[in-house]
Structures are given as C-alpha cells and as structure tokens.
Design a protein around this motif. Structure first.
Motif, PDB file in Angstrom:
ATOM      1  N   GLU A  62      17.593   0.248 -27.090  1.00 21.27           N
ATOM      2  CA  GLU A  62      17.809  -0.532 -28.316  1.00 21.27           C
ATOM      3  C   GLU A  62      18.307   0.378 -29.441  1.00 21.27           C
ATOM      4  O   GLU A  62      19.212   0.014 -30.189  1.00 21.27           O
ATOM      5  N   PHE A  63      17.721   1.550 -29.561  1.00 25.68           N
ATOM      6  CA  PHE A  63      18.124   2.505 -30.597  1.00 25.68           C
ATOM      7  C   PHE A  63      19.571   2.949 -30.385  1.00 25.68           C
ATOM      8  O   PHE A  63      20.375   2.942 -31.319  1.00 25.68           O
ATOM      9  N   LEU A  64      19.915   3.309 -29.147  1.00 25.26           N
ATOM     10  CA  LEU A  64      21.271   3.775 -28.857  1.00 25.26           C
ATOM     11  C   LEU A  64      22.314   2.662 -28.976  1.00 25.26           C
ATOM     12  O   LEU A  64      23.460   2.919 -29.347  1.00 25.26           O
ATOM     13  N   ALA A  65      21.924   1.444 -28.658  1.00 25.51           N
ATOM     14  CA  ALA A  65      22.866   0.326 -28.711  1.00 25.51           C
ATOM     15  C   ALA A  65      23.318   0.019 -30.135  1.00 25.51           C
ATOM     16  O   ALA A  65      24.376  -0.569 -30.340  1.00 25.51           O
ATOM     17  N   LYS A  66      22.545   0.452 -31.115  1.00 22.97           N
ATOM     18  CA  LYS A  66      22.859   0.172 -32.516  1.00 22.97           C
ATOM     19  C   LYS A  66      23.780   1.216 -33.144  1.00 22.97           C
ATOM     20  O   LYS A  66      24.110   1.103 -34.316  1.00 22.97           O
ATOM     21  N   GLN A  67      24.169   2.229 -32.382  1.00 20.99           N
ATOM     22  CA  GLN A  67      25.016   3.281 -32.931  1.00 20.99           C
ATOM     23  C   GLN A  67      25.968   3.813 -31.871  1.00 20.99           C
ATOM     24  O   GLN A  67      25.796   3.542 -30.695  1.00 20.99           O
ATOM     25  N   GLU A  68      26.945   4.562 -32.316  1.00 19.37           N
ATOM     26  CA  GLU A  68      27.911   5.142 -31.385  1.00 19.37           C
ATOM     27  C   GLU A  68      27.233   6.181 -30.490  1.00 19.37           C
ATOM     28  O   GLU A  68      27.283   6.089 -29.286  1.00 19.37           O
ATOM     29  N   CYS A  69      26.641   7.177 -31.086  1.00 21.03           N
ATOM     30  CA  CYS A  69      25.952   8.257 -30.383  1.00 21.03           C
ATOM     31  C   CYS A  69      24.915   8.863 -31.326  1.00 21.03           C
ATOM     32  O   CYS A  69      24.973   8.648 -32.523  1.00 21.03           O
ATOM     33  N   CYS A  70      23.992   9.615 -30.761  1.00 19.38           N
ATOM     34  CA  CYS A  70      23.049  10.345 -31.598  1.00 19.38           C
ATOM     35  C   CYS A  70      22.489  11.516 -30.811  1.00 19.38           C
ATOM     36  O   CYS A  70      22.653  11.604 -29.598  1.00 19.38           O
ATOM     37  N   PHE A  71      21.811  12.391 -31.514  1.00 16.31           N
ATOM     38  CA  PHE A  71      21.252  13.580 -30.895  1.00 16.31           C
ATOM     39  C   PHE A  71      19.819  13.333 -30.447  1.00 16.31           C
ATOM     40  O   PHE A  71      19.141  12.415 -30.917  1.00 16.31           O
ATOM     41  N   PHE A  72      19.372  14.177 -29.533  1.00 12.47           N
ATOM     42  CA  PHE A  72      18.023  14.077 -28.980  1.00 12.47           C
ATOM     43  C   PHE A  72      16.977  13.964 -30.075  1.00 12.47           C
ATOM     44  O   PHE A  72      16.071  13.135 -30.005  1.00 12.47           O
ATOM     45  N   LYS A  92      23.959  15.272 -27.265  1.00 10.57           N
ATOM     46  CA  LYS A  92      24.266  13.983 -27.887  1.00 10.57           C
ATOM     47  C   LYS A  92      24.221  12.909 -26.800  1.00 10.57           C
ATOM     48  O   LYS A  92      24.770  13.084 -25.722  1.00 10.57           O
ATOM     49  N   TYR A  93      23.564  11.800 -27.103  1.00 11.66           N
ATOM     50  CA  TYR A  93      23.434  10.699 -26.153  1.00 11.66           C
ATOM     51  C   TYR A  93      24.090   9.437 -26.704  1.00 11.66           C
ATOM     52  O   TYR A  93      24.101   9.203 -27.909  1.00 11.66           O
ATOM     53  N   CYS A  94      24.599   8.628 -25.792  1.00  9.56           N
ATOM     54  CA  CYS A  94      25.125   7.319 -26.163  1.00  9.56           C
ATOM     55  C   CYS A  94      25.059   6.383 -24.956  1.00  9.56           C
ATOM     56  O   CYS A  94      24.840   6.819 -23.819  1.00  9.56           O
ATOM     57  N   ILE A  95      25.223   5.115 -25.220  1.00  8.01           N
ATOM     58  CA  ILE A  95      25.258   4.110 -24.165  1.00  8.01           C
ATOM     59  C   ILE A  95      26.500   4.355 -23.315  1.00  8.01           C
ATOM     60  O   ILE A  95      27.571   4.616 -23.833  1.00  8.01           O
ATOM     61  N   ASN A  96      26.339   4.252 -21.997  1.00  5.84           N
ATOM     62  CA  ASN A  96      27.495   4.286 -21.104  1.00  5.84           C
ATOM     63  C   ASN A  96      28.051   2.859 -21.104  1.00  5.84           C
ATOM     64  O   ASN A  96      27.529   1.980 -20.436  1.00  5.84           O
ATOM     65  N   ARG A  97      29.064   2.623 -21.908  1.00  2.13           N
ATOM     66  CA  ARG A  97      29.572   1.264 -22.151  1.00  2.13           C
ATOM     67  C   ARG A  97      30.027   0.556 -20.874  1.00  2.13           C
ATOM     68  O   ARG A  97      29.810  -0.645 -20.714  1.00  2.13           O
ATOM     69  N   GLU A  98      30.647   1.287 -19.970  1.00  2.00           N
ATOM     70  CA  GLU A  98      31.116   0.668 -18.723  1.00  2.00           C
ATOM     71  C   GLU A  98      29.943   0.126 -17.914  1.00  2.00           C
ATOM     72  O   GLU A  98      29.933  -1.031 -17.501  1.00  2.00           O
ATOM     73  N   ASN A  99      28.930   0.958 -17.693  1.00  2.00           N
ATOM     74  CA  ASN A  99      27.767   0.513 -16.925  1.00  2.00           C
ATOM     75  C   ASN A  99      26.914  -0.485 -17.700  1.00  2.00           C
ATOM     76  O   ASN A  99      26.269  -1.349 -17.110  1.00  2.00           O
ATOM     77  N   TRP A 100      26.895  -0.354 -19.025  1.00  2.00           N
ATOM     78  CA  TRP A 100      26.176  -1.319 -19.860  1.00  2.00           C
ATOM     79  C   TRP A 100      26.760  -2.715 -19.647  1.00  2.00           C
ATOM     80  O   TRP A 100      26.020  -3.684 -19.485  1.00  2.00           O
TER      81      TRP A 100
END
Length: 107
Positions: free
Chosen positions: A30-40, A77-85
């Motif tokens: 949920e946290f990652l889905a609300k942004q492009e990317c973020c750090f640990f 830096k982590y982000c949602i893998n949009r393709e697999n999402w």
C-alpha cells in the motif's frame, strides 16, 4: 495417483497470494503503490517492526515479483513492479469475479 498439473494462472495467483499473506507486506505494498519509488528507510519508518523483519518482507515481495529493488549506493530504492502488479490485478479480478454467489457491497 495421477499427477495434478496446475495452470500458469493458478501458480501465479498462488505465488502472489502467498507473498501478500502477511499484514506487514500488505502495508508495504500500500505504501509503495502511493508513490513512484522510495528508499528502505522510508519503508522502515512506516512500519512498527525491526529493520531485519522489514528486509525479510521486502525479500518475499521481491521474490514473488510484486516489487523491485535498485541499489543506489549506499541505499536501496524499492518500487512496485508495474508489469507484475497488473498481472496480479487481472488474475485476482478474474479469480474473484468467477464466484456465482451474490456480490456484496463493501463498507
């Protein structure tokens, strides 16, 4: 006994569901889905758990393909893998949409 072969869709949805099988992982997604990317560190600040535990949850989500990480020394830096999402979204929508039961309105 005859071997049971599962479809690719069944294997994928099971892998995604297993990865999402903990409340901390849902919170991370949920946290990652609300942004492009973020750090640990940004993720760790959101969760009331130890850094090592956050790392374990990130590993599970990454192994399932729901998130991706990129090393930007000295940080990750982590982000949602949009393709697999999107694949997971389609699989779950199809899976839950097949029920012949009455659809209930969620609160």
């Amino acid at each position: 006994m005859k071997d049971k072969n599962y479809t690719l869709a069944q294997e994928q949805i099971a892998r995604f569901a297993k990865a999402m099988g903990h409340p901390a992982r849902i919170a991370i997604l949920e946290f990652l889905a609300k942004q492009e990317c973020c750090f640990f560190g940004d993720i760790h600040e959101e969760l009331p758990i130890a850094k090592a535990t956050v790392s374990q949850h990130l590993k599970e989500l990454k192994d399932a393909g729901l998130i991706q990480g990129e090393i930007e020394p000295p940080k990750v830096k982590y982000c949602i893998n949009r393709e697999n999402w999107n694949i997971a979204h389609e699989l779950f929508a199809k899976f839950f949409g097949q029920c012949a039961c009455k659809k209930r309105k969620l609160l």
